[in-house]
Structures are given as C-alpha cells and as structure tokens.
Design a protein around this motif. Structure first.
Motif, mmCIF file in Angstrom:
data_model
loop_
_atom_site.group_PDB
_atom_site.id
_atom_site.type_symbol
_atom_site.label_atom_id
_atom_site.label_comp_id
_atom_site.label_asym_id
_atom_site.label_seq_id
_atom_site.Cartn_x
_atom_site.Cartn_y
_atom_site.Cartn_z
ATOM 1 N N LEU A 44 0.834 -1.208 0.000
ATOM 2 C CA LEU A 44 0.000 0.000 0.000
ATOM 3 C C LEU A 44 0.867 1.255 0.000
ATOM 4 C CD1 LEU A 44 -3.171 0.516 0.294
ATOM 5 C CD2 LEU A 44 -2.599 1.252 2.607
ATOM 6 N N LYS A 45 1.925 1.262 0.809
ATOM 7 C CA LYS A 45 2.796 2.437 0.904
ATOM 8 C C LYS A 45 3.593 2.646 -0.380
ATOM 9 C CE LYS A 45 3.217 2.693 5.927
ATOM 10 N NZ LYS A 45 4.122 2.625 7.101
ATOM 11 N N MET A 46 3.870 1.574 -1.104
ATOM 12 C CA MET A 46 4.529 1.741 -2.404
ATOM 13 C C MET A 46 3.584 2.413 -3.390
ATOM 14 S SD MET A 46 7.069 -1.542 -2.955
ATOM 15 C CE MET A 46 5.886 -2.868 -2.678
ATOM 16 N N LEU A 47 2.309 2.056 -3.343
ATOM 17 C CA LEU A 47 1.323 2.729 -4.191
ATOM 18 C C LEU A 47 1.184 4.204 -3.810
ATOM 19 C CD1 LEU A 47 -1.488 0.000 -4.296
ATOM 20 C CD2 LEU A 47 0.044 0.640 -6.165
ATOM 21 N N ALA A 48 1.287 4.489 -2.518
ATOM 22 C CA ALA A 48 1.132 5.858 -2.034
ATOM 23 C C ALA A 48 2.363 6.720 -2.295
ATOM 24 C CB ALA A 48 0.828 5.845 -0.533
ATOM 25 N N GLY A 49 3.503 6.089 -2.548
ATOM 26 C CA GLY A 49 4.745 6.845 -2.709
ATOM 27 C C GLY A 49 5.467 7.082 -1.409
ATOM 28 N N LEU A 50 5.013 6.436 -0.332
ATOM 29 C CA LEU A 50 5.652 6.592 0.978
ATOM 30 C C LEU A 50 6.815 5.618 1.164
ATOM 31 C CD1 LEU A 50 2.435 6.966 3.172
ATOM 32 C CD2 LEU A 50 3.864 8.779 2.189
ATOM 33 N N THR A 51 6.834 4.556 0.384
ATOM 34 C CA THR A 51 7.924 3.588 0.383
ATOM 35 C C THR A 51 8.351 3.360 -1.063
ATOM 36 O OG1 THR A 51 7.181 2.468 2.399
ATOM 37 C CG2 THR A 51 8.584 1.194 0.911
ATOM 38 N N GLU A 52 9.651 3.446 -1.311
ATOM 39 C CA GLU A 52 10.141 3.277 -2.677
ATOM 40 C C GLU A 52 10.408 1.809 -2.972
ATOM 41 O OE1 GLU A 52 13.976 4.585 -5.421
ATOM 42 O OE2 GLU A 52 13.258 5.930 -3.841
ATOM 43 N N PRO A 53 9.813 1.270 -4.031
ATOM 44 C CA PRO A 53 10.083 -0.125 -4.393
ATOM 45 C C PRO A 53 11.555 -0.347 -4.717
ATOM 46 C CG PRO A 53 8.143 0.711 -5.548
ATOM 47 C CD PRO A 53 8.818 1.890 -4.913
ATOM 48 N N THR A 54 12.005 -1.566 -4.513
ATOM 49 C CA THR A 54 13.369 -1.923 -4.878
ATOM 50 C C THR A 54 13.492 -2.113 -6.379
ATOM 51 O OG1 THR A 54 13.580 -3.051 -2.742
ATOM 52 C CG2 THR A 54 15.247 -3.554 -4.405
ATOM 53 N N THR A 63 -0.318 6.564 -16.932
ATOM 54 C CA THR A 63 0.766 7.394 -16.406
ATOM 55 C C THR A 63 1.698 6.570 -15.534
ATOM 56 O OG1 THR A 63 -0.685 9.336 -16.393
ATOM 57 C CG2 THR A 63 1.315 9.449 -15.064
ATOM 58 N N GLN A 64 2.966 6.590 -15.879
ATOM 59 C CA GLN A 64 3.963 5.878 -15.074
ATOM 60 C C GLN A 64 4.294 6.735 -13.860
ATOM 61 O OE1 GLN A 64 8.242 5.496 -16.303
ATOM 62 N NE2 GLN A 64 7.686 3.332 -16.542
ATOM 63 N N ILE A 65 4.030 6.204 -12.666
ATOM 64 C CA ILE A 65 4.329 6.971 -11.457
ATOM 65 C C ILE A 65 5.585 6.459 -10.752
ATOM 66 C CG2 ILE A 65 1.915 7.612 -11.100
ATOM 67 C CD1 ILE A 65 1.974 5.580 -8.727
ATOM 68 N N PHE A 66 6.020 5.258 -11.127
ATOM 69 C CA PHE A 66 7.289 4.768 -10.588
ATOM 70 C C PHE A 66 7.938 3.809 -11.572
ATOM 71 C CE2 PHE A 66 10.014 1.679 -8.549
ATOM 72 C CZ PHE A 66 10.859 2.502 -7.827
ATOM 73 N N SER A 67 9.241 3.957 -11.726
ATOM 74 C CA SER A 67 10.042 3.005 -12.486
ATOM 75 C C SER A 67 11.459 3.046 -11.943
ATOM 76 C CB SER A 67 10.039 3.337 -13.982
ATOM 77 O OG SER A 67 10.985 2.510 -14.661
ATOM 78 N N GLN A 68 11.907 1.929 -11.416
ATOM 79 C CA GLN A 68 13.269 1.867 -10.894
ATOM 80 C C GLN A 68 14.292 2.009 -12.027
ATOM 81 O OE1 GLN A 68 14.328 1.772 -7.747
ATOM 82 N NE2 GLN A 68 16.449 1.815 -8.440
ATOM 83 N N SER A 69 14.030 1.340 -13.140
ATOM 84 C CA SER A 69 14.990 1.355 -14.241
ATOM 85 C C SER A 69 15.066 2.720 -14.920
ATOM 86 C CB SER A 69 14.624 0.282 -15.276
ATOM 87 O OG SER A 69 13.340 0.529 -15.821
ATOM 88 N N GLN A 70 13.930 3.438 -14.998
ATOM 89 C CA GLN A 70 13.916 4.734 -15.667
ATOM 90 C C GLN A 70 14.004 5.911 -14.695
ATOM 91 O OE1 GLN A 70 10.925 5.054 -18.850
ATOM 92 N NE2 GLN A 70 10.626 2.827 -18.730
ATOM 93 N N LYS A 71 14.204 5.603 -13.424
ATOM 94 C CA LYS A 71 14.376 6.630 -12.393
ATOM 95 C C LYS A 71 13.185 7.588 -12.313
ATOM 96 C CE LYS A 71 18.444 4.898 -11.706
ATOM 97 N NZ LYS A 71 18.640 3.958 -10.558
ATOM 98 N N VAL A 72 11.990 7.009 -12.378
ATOM 99 C CA VAL A 72 10.758 7.793 -12.241
ATOM 100 C C VAL A 72 10.157 7.514 -10.870
ATOM 101 C CG1 VAL A 72 8.414 8.133 -13.099
ATOM 102 C CG2 VAL A 72 10.282 7.739 -14.715
ATOM 103 N N ASN A 73 9.826 8.564 -10.141
ATOM 104 C CA ASN A 73 9.188 8.396 -8.831
ATOM 105 C C ASN A 73 8.359 9.641 -8.527
ATOM 106 O OD1 ASN A 73 8.378 7.477 -6.353
ATOM 107 N ND2 ASN A 73 10.380 7.587 -5.377
ATOM 108 N N VAL A 74 7.102 9.626 -8.941
ATOM 109 C CA VAL A 74 6.204 10.755 -8.729
ATOM 110 C C VAL A 74 5.953 10.925 -7.229
ATOM 111 C CG1 VAL A 74 3.902 11.680 -9.189
ATOM 112 C CG2 VAL A 74 5.136 10.427 -10.979
ATOM 113 N N LYS A 75 6.050 12.154 -6.743
ATOM 114 C CA LYS A 75 5.870 12.430 -5.319
ATOM 115 C C LYS A 75 4.435 12.107 -4.884
ATOM 116 C CE LYS A 75 9.384 16.062 -5.088
ATOM 117 N NZ LYS A 75 9.640 17.482 -4.767
ATOM 118 N N PRO A 76 4.272 11.727 -3.604
ATOM 119 C CA PRO A 76 2.935 11.365 -3.103
ATOM 120 C C PRO A 76 1.877 12.433 -3.358
ATOM 121 C CG PRO A 76 4.600 10.738 -1.507
ATOM 122 C CD PRO A 76 5.318 11.503 -2.580
ATOM 123 N N ASN A 77 2.235 13.707 -3.163
ATOM 124 C CA ASN A 77 1.238 14.771 -3.314
ATOM 125 C C ASN A 77 0.861 15.056 -4.760
ATOM 126 O OD1 ASN A 77 3.612 15.963 -4.114
ATOM 127 N ND2 ASN A 77 3.391 17.799 -2.842
#
Length: 322
Positions: A44-54, A63-77
């Motif tokens: 749940l916290k990974m979906l929220a952006g409170l915990t970053e997936p490995t 819309t891509q909100i997280f990608s480890q390989s592409q260095k994408v990590n949209v902020k929670p807000n």
C-alpha cells in the motif's frame, strides 16, 4: 483509475518484504487481505509513494508513477491519492475544520476551502463538530474526520491502512457501511488493507490475498471463499473441513444433519458446541478429523450423529492447481 504493477518488489537488506508482483487493479473497492507481516501495508505504501520499491514499475491508468529502471518516482502529493491511517493521523492542536482543510492549503481559495470542508464534514455527519479538537471526539468520530480529510482533496484513489482496527466491533460495522457509501458517492477508487476476513468479504468488489510477501490469489469474495487456490487461502478465509485427501475441502454450511440432494453420509461424534447468537457451531470428530457444521440446536458432547455432505460442494485444490 486502473492500477498496474509490473515486477514491483521491496527488499530491506536481505529481507524480501514484498516479492515481485505483476497485478492489475480495476475494481472500485479492492481489499488487500493477509496476516500481520505479509507485506500488505508495504504494498500500500509503495502505491502511495511513501515507500520506494526496490524494483518494478507502477502505472496509474497510462501514467507511469514509478520506475526503478527509468528513475521515475512521482511524489505522493502529485499522485492524486489520499490515505487514511490506522491511528487516524490527526493534528491534536488543530480543530476538526483545520484538520480537514490541511490538504487544501495553497490549492484553493479560502472561500472554496471553507465550502469544501463543510461539504466533506457533512458527508461524514460531523458538520456540528467543526470547531472541536480531535481529543474531544470519540474514536469513531476521529475516524470520520480522517475520512473527511481524505475526500476533501477529491482524490482519484483513497488508501486505507487497517483504518478500522482501532474501533470496537459495533463502530467497525457502522464505519464499514459509511466508507462504502462515501466512496461510491464521490466516485473514487479505494484500496483497503486489513487482516480481518469479515471486513474484506463484506466490503470488497475484489480481494487480493497475500502471504509471506506474495499475492497468492485474487478474485471476488465469492471466488476466494468457494474456490480457494491453496490450503492457506482455504484456512484463512472462513472455516474449512478437510477430507481424508488433504487436497479436498468442504465448508461447514454444506454439512447437514438431514439428507439433501446428491449427499453422502459419514458418522461423527460431537466434541464441542459453541453458541454464536443466531446458531450453534458444532465441532465433531469424523474418520479421525475434526470437522465443523452449523445447527440451530445445541448438541451434547459425545453424541453420535450422522452427517450428510453435498458432493457438488466439495472443492478440490489439486484439480484447480492442475
């Protein structure tokens, strides 16, 4: 909003909290269900952006909100989400109004903020408590404030982390109904984390069952209950009677004291009887196994009875896995 996870996982050192997950979430109200420590809150916290997936990727619609390989990590807000926590997360020094208005600061004018907050408080039936502090409210009222704060920002997705576990049984049932009604009325999607099977079965359009960091089954409450994938799901969701072949099981409600259509019989001895208000849960020993069934009348310990089981309700885990 459609949520898509591709190879999402989380490690803490050598500990694999969440194993790689490929999952699409489309239903309006989805529950992540599992025992403590299974990884559901981490997911749940990974979906929220409170915990970053490995590793892995997360998409909200296209819309891509997280990608480890592409260095994408949209902020929670910026994810258009809101979160309701187990401990409510209210500011004790602020009024109810200010707690609900907190997420609107800098986003709308003061007059708009007032209108939105009053509307949110009206939805949770707390418009008369706007000037009070959280400490002056009951647990159920504090939970409503947390819910009002979540819906005030008009999120596409509301995340609930064990949101009802701090409430007593009666309040939990009331809040289940209110949460469902409010989520439906505002048109948001909800993901609800819980270890409580009753909550999951009663509230969900679909359930994601987790065990030891893995998603072990997804489906509607009916599918999860009547057609569990494995013995963990069968035992975790509802009560289970196992047949001599451990890959086959039957639910207590399909065991009877009188003949039904397509039934077979087996002898049993009563071992225990528990009153559940509207019926009795009877524990019996049959062929060396402990079974359970329901009846509207109590039975004496040691009583010998004959059971009738519906053949077409016996579920074979082996056949489904094959």
């Amino acid at each position: 909003m459609k949520i898509h996870l591709k190879g999402v996982e989380k490690k803490y050192g050598n500990v694999q909290a969440v194993k790689p997950i490929d999952l699409t979430i489309e239903d309006r109200f989805v529950t992540i269900l599992g025992q403590s420590g299974c990884g559901k809150t981490t997911l749940l916290k990974m979906l929220a952006g409170l915990t970053e997936p490995t590793a892995g990727e997360i998409y909200f619609d296209d819309t891509q909100i997280f990608s480890q390989s592409q260095k994408v990590n949209v902020k929670p807000n910026r994810r258009e989400i809101a979160m309701v926590f187990q401990d409510f997360g209210l500011w004790p020094h602020m009024t109810v109004f200010d707690n609900v208005a907190f997420g609107l600061r800098g986003k709308v004018s003061k007059s708009e903020r007032t209108e939105i907050v009053h509307d949110a408080l009206k939805k949770v039936k707390l418009e008369q408590k706007a000037k009070m502090k959280p400490g002056e409210l009951s647990g159920g009222q504090q939970q409503r404030v947390a819910l009002a704060r979540a819906i005030a920002v008009n999120p596409k997705l509301i995340l609930f982390d064990e949101a009802l576990s701090a409430l007593d049984a009666i309040l939990r049932e009331e809040m289940r109904e209110e949460i469902l009604t409010i989520v439906q009325s505002i048109g948001s999607k909800a993901i609800f984390v819980t270890h409580d099977q009753t909550e999951a079965m009663a509230m969900s359009d679909s359930i994601i069952v987790m065990n030891s960091g893995e998603v072990v089954q997804t489906g509607t409450p009916e599918e999860i209950y009547h057609s569990p994938n494995n013995s963990f799901v069968a035992n975790f969701i509802g009560k289970t009677n196992w047949l001599e072949e451990q890959e086959r099981m039957i639910r207590p409600e399909h065991v009877h004291l009188y003949p039904q259509a397509n039934t077979t019989t087996r002898s049993a001895v009563v071992r225990k009887c528990m009153y559940e208000g509207d019926r009795y849960l009877i524990f019996v020993e049959t062929n060396g196994l402990l079974w359970k069934f329901y009846d509207h009348h109590p039975h004496m310990q040691g009583e010998r009875i004959k059971l009738y089981i519906e053949e077409n309700t016996i579920h074979s885990l082996q056949k489904q896995e094959a």
